[in-house]
Design an enzyme around this catalytic site. Structure first.
Site, mmCIF file in Angstrom:
data_model
loop_
_atom_site.group_PDB
_atom_site.id
_atom_site.type_symbol
_atom_site.label_atom_id
_atom_site.label_comp_id
_atom_site.label_asym_id
_atom_site.label_seq_id
_atom_site.Cartn_x
_atom_site.Cartn_y
_atom_site.Cartn_z
ATOM 1 N N SER A 133 0.867 -1.189 0.000
ATOM 2 C CA SER A 133 0.000 0.000 0.000
ATOM 3 C C SER A 133 0.899 1.232 0.000
ATOM 4 O O SER A 133 2.063 1.161 0.418
ATOM 5 C CB SER A 133 -0.847 0.001 1.272
ATOM 6 N N TYR A 146 -2.730 -0.887 10.445
ATOM 7 C CA TYR A 146 -2.591 -1.045 8.988
ATOM 8 C C TYR A 146 -1.229 -0.535 8.519
ATOM 9 O O TYR A 146 -0.524 -1.210 7.751
ATOM 10 C CB TYR A 146 -3.718 -0.280 8.300
#
Ligand code: NAD
Length: 251
Positions: A133, A146
Site C-alpha cells: 500500500s 494497517y
C-alpha cells in the site's frame, strides 16, 4: 497465455484488487486458486468464470494459512493480497483489531511464503507479489495497525527478495493508493467518526486529497502490474516496491 501451466494463488481474491489479479492471471492461462470470504453462490460463479478453485481459509489463523497451502498444492505464483483495515485513534484502537490486522496483513504473508518457497526453489522459478500500500511508505493518522503491517510487509518482501535471488524467484510489492473497493468503502463510517466529517468530506478531503490525480486507482491497473511482474522481462525486478498512487508518495 504466458502463464499456461502455472498455478497462481491469490489470497483475498473474492473481491476488489485480488479478484482483478485473479482474473488477469486466468486470462493469461494460469490455474488460479481463489481465497477469501463471500456469498457462496457468487464464489461458485467466479470459479466457473475463471476455471478456478476456491479455498476459503481464514488467514488470520496460522492453521488457516497452512490449510490453504495444503489445499492449493505447490504454487508457482503467490500473491499475498488479503487485507483488512480499521480506523480509530490509537488510544481507542481495539487490541483485537490490532492483532487481526497484523495477522492477516503481515503474518499470513510470512506463512504463505515459508510454505510456498520450497517448491519455487526446487524448480528454480517463482514469483511472490505482495499487495502492500502507499501506507507501506507513508503514514496516515488513525491507521496504526494497517500502517505498521504494511511497512512490515514491505520489509518482509525485501528479505524474501534477497534470500531467493539466486533461485529464479523474485519478490516484489505493489503499493496502490486509494482503490475503490469494499475495504475503502467500509472505512468511511469510522473515518467520519474519527475526524468529525461527512461522507463526502471523507472522500474528497481524506481519500482523494492524498492523490494528486484526485482519482481512485482502478483494480485492473494493479492487476496489469501483477501480470507484468510474472513475465521474463521482470526477471531482474526483485525487492522493488512499486507505487500506483497517482503521485501520493512523491510529495
Ligand atoms: P477487499 O475488501 O475488496 O478484499 C479483501 C479480500 O480479503 C476479500 O477477498 C476478503 O474476503 C479477503 N479477506 C478478508 N479477511 C480475510 C481473512 N481473514 N482470511 C482470508 N481472506 C480474507 O479489499 P481490497 O481493497 O481489494 O484489498 C486488497 C489488498 O489491497 C489489501 O491487502 C489492502 O490492504 C490492499 N490495498 C487496498 C487499497 C485500497 O484503496 N482499496 C489500497 C492499498 C492497498
Amino acid at each position: 497465455m504466458f502463464l499456461n501451466g502455472k498455478r497462481a494463488l491469490v489470497t483475498g481474491s473474492t473481491s476488489g484488487i485480488g479478484l482483478a489479479i485473479a482474473r488477469a492471471y486466468a486470462a493469461e492461462g494460469a490455474e488460479v486458486v481463489l481465497n477469501g470470504f463471500g456469498d457462496a453462490a457468487e464464489i461458485e460463479r467466479l470459479c466457473a468464470e475463471l476455471g478456478a478453485r476456491h479455498v476459503g481459509a481464514d488467514l488470520t489463523r496460522t492453521q488457516g494459512v497452512e490449510e490453504l497451502m495444503e489445499a492449493a498444492g505447490p504454487v508457482d505464483v503467490l500473491v499475498n493480497n488479503a487485507g483488512m483495515q480499521h480506523v480509530a485513534p490509537v488510544e481507542s484502537f481495539p487490541p483485537e483489531k490490532w492483532d487481526a490486522i497484523l495477522a492477516l496483513n503481515l503474518s499470513a504473508a510470512f506463512h504463505t511464503a515459508r510454505l510456498a518457497v520450497p517448491h519455487m526453489k526446487a524448480q528454480g522459478w517463482g514469483r511472490i507479489i505482495c499487495t502492500a500500500s502507499a501506507h507501506s511508505l507513508a503514514a496516515s493518522p488513525f491507521k496504526s495497525a494497517y500502517v505498521a503491517a504494511k511497512h512490515g510487509i514491505a520489509g518482509l518482501t525485501k528479505v524474501l527478495a534477497l534470500e531467493l535471488a539466486e533461485h529464479g524467484v523474485t519478490a516484489n510489492c505493489i503499493s496502490p493508493g486509494y482503490v475503490w473497493t469494499p475495504l475503502v468503502e467500509n472505512q468511511i463510517p469510522d473515518t467520519m467518526a474519527a475526524r468529525g466529517m461527512t461522507r463526502e468530506e471523507v472522500i474528497s478531503k481524506v481519500l482523494l486529497d492524498k492523490q494528486p490525480t484526485r482519482k481512485f486507482v482502478q483494480p485492473e491497473e494493479v492487476a496489469a502490474l501483477a501480470v507484468f511482474l510474472c513475465g521474463d522481462a521482470a526477471q531482474n525486478i526483485n525487492g522493488a516496491n512499486y507505487t500506483i498512487d497517482g503521485g501520493w508518495t512523491a510529495e
